[in-house]
Design a protein around this motif. Sequence first.
Motif, PDB file in Angstrom:
ATOM      1  N   GLU A 100       5.187 -10.039 -10.090  1.00 59.28           N
ATOM      2  CA  GLU A 100       6.641  -9.962 -10.190  1.00 59.28           C
ATOM      3  C   GLU A 100       7.084  -8.639 -10.801  1.00 59.28           C
ATOM      4  O   GLU A 100       8.025  -7.991 -10.324  1.00 59.28           O
ATOM      5  N   ALA A 101       6.385  -8.197 -11.846  1.00 54.07           N
ATOM      6  CA  ALA A 101       6.744  -6.938 -12.502  1.00 54.07           C
ATOM      7  C   ALA A 101       6.512  -5.742 -11.587  1.00 54.07           C
ATOM      8  O   ALA A 101       7.312  -4.792 -11.566  1.00 54.07           O
ATOM      9  N   ALA A 102       5.430  -5.765 -10.805  1.00 53.90           N
ATOM     10  CA  ALA A 102       5.148  -4.661  -9.893  1.00 53.90           C
ATOM     11  C   ALA A 102       6.177  -4.601  -8.765  1.00 53.90           C
ATOM     12  O   ALA A 102       6.629  -3.517  -8.370  1.00 53.90           O
ATOM     13  N   ALA A 103       6.547  -5.756  -8.233  1.00 51.84           N
ATOM     14  CA  ALA A 103       7.561  -5.797  -7.178  1.00 51.84           C
ATOM     15  C   ALA A 103       8.905  -5.318  -7.721  1.00 51.84           C
ATOM     16  O   ALA A 103       9.650  -4.592  -7.036  1.00 51.84           O
ATOM     17  N   ARG A 104       9.225  -5.737  -8.933  1.00 54.32           N
ATOM     18  CA  ARG A 104      10.473  -5.316  -9.562  1.00 54.32           C
ATOM     19  C   ARG A 104      10.483  -3.809  -9.799  1.00 54.32           C
ATOM     20  O   ARG A 104      11.499  -3.128  -9.580  1.00 54.32           O
ATOM     21  N   LEU A 126      13.279  -1.152  -8.355  1.00 57.81           N
ATOM     22  CA  LEU A 126      14.092  -0.312  -9.228  1.00 57.81           C
ATOM     23  C   LEU A 126      13.848   1.177  -8.962  1.00 57.81           C
ATOM     24  O   LEU A 126      14.787   1.981  -9.005  1.00 57.81           O
ATOM     25  N   VAL A 127      12.604   1.552  -8.689  1.00 59.53           N
ATOM     26  CA  VAL A 127      12.313   2.954  -8.376  1.00 59.53           C
ATOM     27  C   VAL A 127      13.004   3.351  -7.071  1.00 59.53           C
ATOM     28  O   VAL A 127      13.623   4.424  -6.976  1.00 59.53           O
ATOM     29  N   LEU A 135       3.350  -0.206  -3.895  1.00 60.40           N
ATOM     30  CA  LEU A 135       3.528   0.663  -2.736  1.00 60.40           C
ATOM     31  C   LEU A 135       4.159  -0.083  -1.567  1.00 60.40           C
ATOM     32  O   LEU A 135       5.019   0.458  -0.855  1.00 60.40           O
ATOM     33  N   SER A 136       3.758  -1.328  -1.368  1.00 56.92           N
ATOM     34  CA  SER A 136       4.349  -2.118  -0.280  1.00 56.92           C
ATOM     35  C   SER A 136       5.836  -2.352  -0.524  1.00 56.92           C
ATOM     36  O   SER A 136       6.645  -2.334   0.414  1.00 56.92           O
ATOM     37  N   GLY A 137       6.194  -2.558  -1.792  1.00 58.50           N
ATOM     38  CA  GLY A 137       7.603  -2.725  -2.121  1.00 58.50           C
ATOM     39  C   GLY A 137       8.406  -1.477  -1.822  1.00 58.50           C
ATOM     40  O   GLY A 137       9.538  -1.555  -1.327  1.00 58.50           O
ATOM     41  N   LEU A 138       7.837  -0.315  -2.103  1.00 56.61           N
ATOM     42  CA  LEU A 138       8.524   0.935  -1.782  1.00 56.61           C
ATOM     43  C   LEU A 138       8.690   1.100  -0.275  1.00 56.61           C
ATOM     44  O   LEU A 138       9.758   1.529   0.206  1.00 56.61           O
ATOM     45  N   ALA A 170      11.411  -0.994   0.977  1.00 57.81           N
ATOM     46  CA  ALA A 170      12.729  -0.515   0.558  1.00 57.81           C
ATOM     47  C   ALA A 170      13.142   0.784   1.239  1.00 57.81           C
ATOM     48  O   ALA A 170      14.220   1.309   0.965  1.00 57.81           O
ATOM     49  N   GLY A 171      12.299   1.299   2.104  1.00 53.93           N
ATOM     50  CA  GLY A 171      12.703   2.495   2.843  1.00 53.93           C
ATOM     51  C   GLY A 171      11.671   3.598   2.911  1.00 53.93           C
ATOM     52  O   GLY A 171      11.875   4.596   3.603  1.00 53.93           O
ATOM     53  N   GLY A 172      10.564   3.470   2.210  1.00 50.18           N
ATOM     54  CA  GLY A 172       9.514   4.485   2.279  1.00 50.18           C
ATOM     55  C   GLY A 172       9.156   5.044   0.926  1.00 50.18           C
ATOM     56  O   GLY A 172       9.813   4.772  -0.082  1.00 50.18           O
ATOM     57  N   LEU A 173       8.096   5.841   0.891  1.00 49.88           N
ATOM     58  CA  LEU A 173       7.617   6.419  -0.362  1.00 49.88           C
ATOM     59  C   LEU A 173       8.475   7.610  -0.745  1.00 49.88           C
ATOM     60  O   LEU A 173       8.682   8.523   0.063  1.00 49.88           O
ATOM     61  N   PRO A 174       8.983   7.656  -1.968  1.00 48.55           N
ATOM     62  CA  PRO A 174       9.801   8.800  -2.395  1.00 48.55           C
ATOM     63  C   PRO A 174       8.964  10.053  -2.565  1.00 48.55           C
ATOM     64  O   PRO A 174       7.752   9.990  -2.806  1.00 48.55           O
ATOM     65  N   GLY A 175       9.615  11.192  -2.449  1.00 48.26           N
ATOM     66  CA  GLY A 175       8.901  12.457  -2.575  1.00 48.26           C
ATOM     67  C   GLY A 175       8.302  12.675  -3.950  1.00 48.26           C
ATOM     68  O   GLY A 175       7.299  13.370  -4.102  1.00 48.26           O
TER      69      GLY A 175
END
Length: 434
Positions: free
Chosen positions: A130-134, A138-139, A175-178, A181-186
């Motif tokens: 749960e904390a990792a998904a959260r 948030l990131v 990483l899967s959550g990112l 949510a739209g992809g890995l940020p730069g």
Amino acid sequence: MGQGQQETVATSLAGAVSEEISASLAPVDAELERRYPGDPGTRQPVHTVYVPGDAFAADTLRSWGDRALAALDEHAPDAASFAAVLGLADDLAEPVYSRVRAKLEREPIEDLRIDFEDGYGPRPDAEEDEAAARAARLVAEAYAQGTAAPYMGIRMKCMEAPVRDRGIRTLDVFLSGLMRAGGLPGGLVLTLPKVTYPEQVTAMARLLEAFEKAHGLEPGRIGFEIQIETSQSILAADGTAAVARMIQAAEGRATGLHYGTFDYSACLGVSAAYQASDHPAADHAKAVMQVAAAGTGVRVSDGSTNVLPVGPTEKVHDAWRLHYGLTRRALARAYYQGWDMHPAHIPTRYAAVFAFYREGFEQAAARLARYANRAGGDVMDEPATAKALSGYLLRGLDCGALDIAEVARLTGLTRADLEGFAAPRRGDLTASAQ
């Protein structure tokens, strides 16, 4: 012989000799390019802030900035009082103090690591999931809203058997959550802690490779930092420098080597009272890290101090002086990044960094201007020195210690010019030594 007489040029070697030598060295040329590509030329944050996974929130960045400003308001409310605590020169007091406050308001944290290792500890699997998904959500939201730090990511648990599966799962969830949510940020940064063997680094590379394939990402898209916290990561059982082998084991994915002050000190049996980033054991480890990383594009980061600036003003000032001194010491040794563990560390982190770049700014700018204009001076600089001078100015610009207008005024150079001097071709540096 007259000055105007043309020289006769004679040679003795056939052209085939040069061709044969070049052919014999072709593998070495390729190896040099592969192993030592040079600095990537990207911004290096001046610090990394670690926040436990369960404590990270949407307002963490702003909260740290506000708490740092509150510490200044309470314990050093003006430039003169702050300068008196740190021993800043009179001409630096106001520029440093005003820039520190502006930085805390604008960009209080340059690099944030959400911690799922020592700062988080063992938790039930469902809770860590749960904390990792959260954290991923948030990131992603922070980057989408423009409120993120320049660099953000997580520190997972290490590759040792008792926690390996949990670390892998946490990384996968994050990483899967990112991606969802739209992809890995730069600015994504990952940290692998407590590395002991190069094979653990290779395992991390395989893990990221598998994730990239699962999502159709460009190979090599995801890099990671290697945290140096064990004696075996510096000197392997066979007497070799294991950290150098770890960089190669990352297969181009290693972005940094981060020194872990307290785990490494404890590993060597250093008493708790003497575990610090200026201990001889720490100096030895970081010197090995620095030499191993030189030319590879992997950056070295210093560790942290566990002396917190809390309590009455006298204790805060003592902690500030300690932190400031350790940061300045690290900068002089070319460790341009370190860890910060408390919001009240941030003012002295930026004060040390800003003072470091501002006090040497005019001299560095003048030397680089003379070099660029081929003008004489009391120091004969070469391309390697111009690289160091321009790198110094660029780091000062990136963190906010310097402004591009003042750099341009003293050097006559643009940022693009500085970047050109900071990243010369290998042949330019080699020729300078001849």
